[in-house]
Design a protein around this motif. Structure first.
Motif, PDB file in Angstrom:
ATOM      1  N   ASP A  29      89.400  11.064  26.584  1.00  0.00           N
ATOM      2  CA  ASP A  29      88.877   9.751  26.221  1.00  0.00           C
ATOM      3  C   ASP A  29      89.617   9.235  24.998  1.00  0.00           C
ATOM      4  OD1 ASP A  29      87.780  10.961  23.927  1.00  0.00           O
ATOM      5  OD2 ASP A  29      85.773  11.105  24.791  1.00  0.00           O
ATOM      6  N   ASP A  30      89.282   8.044  24.542  1.00  0.00           N
ATOM      7  CA  ASP A  30      90.034   7.439  23.443  1.00  0.00           C
ATOM      8  C   ASP A  30      89.910   8.216  22.139  1.00  0.00           C
ATOM      9  OD1 ASP A  30      90.939   5.495  25.121  1.00  0.00           O
ATOM     10  OD2 ASP A  30      89.494   3.962  24.503  1.00  0.00           O
ATOM     11  N   GLY A  60      90.268   7.789  32.107  1.00  0.00           N
ATOM     12  CA  GLY A  60      90.656   8.056  30.726  1.00  0.00           C
ATOM     13  C   GLY A  60      92.158   8.040  30.565  1.00  0.00           C
ATOM     14  N   ASN A  61      92.628   8.545  29.424  1.00  0.00           N
ATOM     15  CA  ASN A  61      94.056   8.592  29.117  1.00  0.00           C
ATOM     16  C   ASN A  61      94.692   9.826  29.760  1.00  0.00           C
ATOM     17  OD1 ASN A  61      94.288   6.389  26.876  1.00  0.00           O
ATOM     18  ND2 ASN A  61      92.512   7.627  26.286  1.00  0.00           N
ATOM     19  N   GLU A  85      99.076  10.178  18.733  1.00  0.00           N
ATOM     20  CA  GLU A  85      97.708   9.744  19.044  1.00  0.00           C
ATOM     21  C   GLU A  85      96.837  10.892  19.534  1.00  0.00           C
ATOM     22  OE1 GLU A  85      95.323   6.392  21.716  1.00  0.00           O
ATOM     23  OE2 GLU A  85      97.510   6.274  21.492  1.00  0.00           O
ATOM     24  N   LYS A 137     101.569  11.595  25.255  1.00  0.00           N
ATOM     25  CA  LYS A 137     100.803  10.459  25.781  1.00  0.00           C
ATOM     26  C   LYS A 137     101.638   9.735  26.825  1.00  0.00           C
ATOM     27  CE  LYS A 137     100.447   6.515  23.581  1.00  0.00           C
ATOM     28  NZ  LYS A 137     100.089   5.438  22.640  1.00  0.00           N
ATOM     29  N   ALA A 145      96.588   5.351  32.645  1.00  0.00           N
ATOM     30  CA  ALA A 145      95.158   5.638  32.724  1.00  0.00           C
ATOM     31  C   ALA A 145      94.828   6.122  34.126  1.00  0.00           C
ATOM     32  CB  ALA A 145      94.347   4.391  32.399  1.00  0.00           C
ATOM     33  N   THR A 166      97.617   1.998  30.517  1.00  0.00           N
ATOM     34  CA  THR A 166      96.463   1.825  29.625  1.00  0.00           C
ATOM     35  C   THR A 166      96.347   0.384  29.146  1.00  0.00           C
ATOM     36  OG1 THR A 166      97.842   2.655  27.811  1.00  0.00           O
ATOM     37  CG2 THR A 166      96.339   4.216  28.847  1.00  0.00           C
ATOM     38  N   ARG A 168      84.967  -0.550  31.078  1.00  0.00           N
ATOM     39  CA  ARG A 168      86.395  -0.311  31.297  1.00  0.00           C
ATOM     40  C   ARG A 168      86.655  -0.323  32.800  1.00  0.00           C
ATOM     41  NH1 ARG A 168      89.700   2.212  27.624  1.00  0.00           N
ATOM     42  NH2 ARG A 168      90.408   3.796  29.092  1.00  0.00           N
TER      43      ARG A 168
END
Length: 638
Positions: A433-434, A445-446, A475, A481, A485, A500, A510
């Motif tokens: 998650d963020d 999520g990411n 991050e 990263k 998403a 994302t 979202r």
């Protein structure tokens, strides 16, 4: 065949270094590695440190030395000119040695950078290999790229030489490269001393005295002289190439690819993932200006002793939607790799597959799709029409080879439409998650990759270690990263839903543009679509869908738009707030086929936007702006 995926992935997981050390045994090394993986070397570790090798040697020389010099290495097929040529490994070796001799004669040596600004012709492939042969670092810039973008890449790379052609060919026109290059050279702070220019008969360029050199003349002289340039040993961790990603503002982002890890990953992938064997024909439909062209037109097939197809044309219009099948039938292509966009175009022009039925392709065994999200409707259509496995897979310019795929060479896993399947050895894929916490199965999520990255992935950005850390590693500490998403289901299959940046935050929810595009594509009249989030004073953002209809659809567009809105409401629910669908003639795309959703969003929001350097046809953005203005959305251009 029963899939060996689980055992192979487990073998990598239990002994990552041993796994890649064994994979490297199929290649030739001038000096073995001192350490398979050095965690304390570079930004996030380096593979095969201390080893010496040469990528060109492994692509060409070793096959000739193994007695395969007469076997076909490269097939050139240009519907633009009607040219068809075949080059054996021996032919390629002769051409590469001659070009390498020209480069050396112009003062280019190990570590020097060479810009290639070329169309899809065999000389472009041979020039890449010639750079690799002498240890020079090539940086291919997509032919026809805007002059200021080319200038920025010349400056960032510090190029000593440019290799170009007089023109590239598009349906109905020749694109003059030389004026763009001349303007770029005038804008660049770095001034390469020479430019090698391949003159094409369709448009001959004027050469500048003292700077420009006729490519064919120079190479022919070296060829007739019997140039015999040996391969320069380079470190496995030395750079093979720099490839600038598609960011078009500010400082270019140069992805670096090393020699050793890159060879090992691509060599392994062509067999294990794509299921290719030496002597078979593999066709990746792309351009050498993009990562697919680097990895799967040039390097992976030749490393594996596989025949590669160099194609100068389009999926439709050169001359029709049957071009792919003509080439597959004529050249006995076993596996085809293309972008989903190409197949949406083919499906739009040939919805019943009449062109496919016109060609016999008993040898054809699989289609791979990547480059943009493959919507399930396009996948299902291709499966029905071709009768072979259609395999979605996912990777990035930065990784250089597939992160997630269904491995044909290891035995296919069950297909889940909408998913590129499962992580390949080397990649530990997770969803965070963020805040950086693991997301439950099925939760958007990411998408991140646990460090270290496997061989073949970028070790850094060109002269920009800190930027590399900031963009990719900061991050989510301990992870790379991806900026995509998605979610992983209970069975371990990954679903990539959007960049994302394309996740819509609608009244605190979202929402995935990819999920909405899937539903839009189910409408029987829709050939392709794009969904973007547009600003809304109440909800923050709301989705707006753009629909391109199949040919010969004669129904009222308003009715189709309303039906798509109802489909979204039925499938995703009122939470999507999907109320606007707009039928348009075309979607704006890059030359590699990616839809320019970000630019469409800016046009809809009425905020300043800049013409993307990679756009295929700028006029399409005017069409999009006009369609949006009819619905009350703004359009401001820089």
């Amino acid at each position: 065949m029963q899939s060996e995926y689980d055992q192979v992935y487990a073998a990598w997981k239990s002994d990552p270094e041993g796994f890649w050390e064994r994979a490297a045994e199929g290649l030739d090394w001038f000096k073995p590695s001192e350490q398979v993986f050095a965690a304390d070397d570079g930004v996030h570790g380096r593979w095969f440190t201390g080893a010496e090798t040469n990528t060109c040697y492994n692509c060409v020389d070793r096959h000739v030395l193994a007695g395969r010099g007469a076997d076909t290495a490269v097939i050139f097929d240009s519907p633009m000119t009607g040219a068809k040529r075949r080059f054996s490994f021996g032919d390629v070796l002769r051409e590469v040695k001659a070009i390498a001799a020209v480069l050396i004669g112009l003062g280019v040596g190990k570590g020097d950078r060479v810009i290639l600004y070329m169309p899809m012709v065999p000389e472009a492939v041979f020039s890449m290999l010639a750079c690799a042969r002498i240890g020079a670092v090539h940086s291919v810039v997509f032919g026809g790229f805007a002059a200021n973008e080319l200038a920025s890449r010349i400056d960032d790379s510090g190029a000593q030489l440019v290799i170009t052609a007089s023109c590239g060919l598009e349906p109905g026109r020749a694109v003059a490269y030389k004026p763009l290059l001349d303007l770029a050279m005038s804008l660049a702070k770095v001034k390469p001393e020479h430019c090698l220019v391949l003159q094409r008969p369709e448009l001959v360029a004027e050469l500048l005295t003292g700077r420009d050199i006729d490519f064919e003349t120079a190479v022919m002289e070296e060829r007739e002289r019997g140039a015999d340039i040996a391969c320069t040993p380079v470190g496995a961790t030395d750079p093979l190439y720099i490839l600038y990603t598609s960011g078009t503002t500010g400082q270019p982002k140069g992805v670096v690819r090393d020699n050793g890890g890159h060879m090992v990953a691509l060599y392994w992938s062509l067999s294990a993932i794509f299921g290719m064997k030496p002597g078979e024909v593999f066709w990746a439909v792309s351009d050498i200006g993009w990562v697919v062209g680097h990895s799967y037109i040039v390097y992976a097939p030749l490393l594996a002793g596989v025949t590669t197809v160099v194609f100068e044309g389009k999926p439709v219009g050169t001359p029709d939607a049957g071009t792919f099948w003509r080439i597959c039938a004529e050249h006995q292509v076993k596996v085809l790799f293309a972008a989903p966009t190409a197949f949406r175009a083919i499906r739009r022009d040939d919805p019943e597959g009449d062109f496919i039925k016109a060609y016999r392709m008993p040898h054809f065994r699989a289609l791979f799709l990547a480059g943009e999200r493959a919507d399930p409707e396009t996948l299902k259509w291709a499966e029905r029409m071709l009768g072979v496995p259609v395999i979605d897979h996912w990777w990035q310019t930065e990784t250089g080879w597939p992160i997630v795929a269904n491995p044909l060479g290891l035995g296919l896993l069950p297909v889940k439409h909408g998913s590129p399947s499962v992580p390949m050895p080397g990649y530990a894929v997770e969803i965070l998650d963020d805040a950086g916490h693991p997301a439950p199965a099925g939760t958007l999520g990411n998408v991140v990759l646990r460090l270290p990255l496997p061989p073949g992935c970028l070790p850094t950005l060109w002269n920009a270690d800190e930027r590399f850390r900031a963009v990719y590693l900061t991050e989510f500490p301990g992870y790379y990263k991806t900026a995509d998403a998605g979610y992983i289901d209970e069975g371990g299959y990954l679903f990539i839903m959007a960049r994302t940046d394309d996740i819509i935050n609608c009244a605190g929810h979202r929402l995935s543009t990819g999920a909405m595009e899937e539903v839009c594509a189910r409408h029987p009249d829709v050939a392709e679509c794009a969904v973007v989030g547009v600003s809304d004073s109440l909800k923050g953002q709301v989705p707006c869908g753009f629909l391109v209809l199949k040919k010969n659809v004669s129904r009222e567009t308003v009715a189709i738009e309303n039906e798509v809105v109802r489909l979204i409401r039925d499938e995703i629910g009122p939470v999507a707030c999907f109320k606007t669908a707009i039928v348009v003639k075309r979607l704006p795309k890059t030359r590699s086929g990616k839809i320019l959703r970000g630019t469409m969003q800016k046009i809809a929001d009425g905020v300043p936007w800049k013409m993307p350097a990679t756009i295929d046809d700028p006029a399409i953005l005017d069409e999009i702006g006009a369609a949006l203005r009819e619905r009350g959305y703004g359009s401001v251009a820089l």
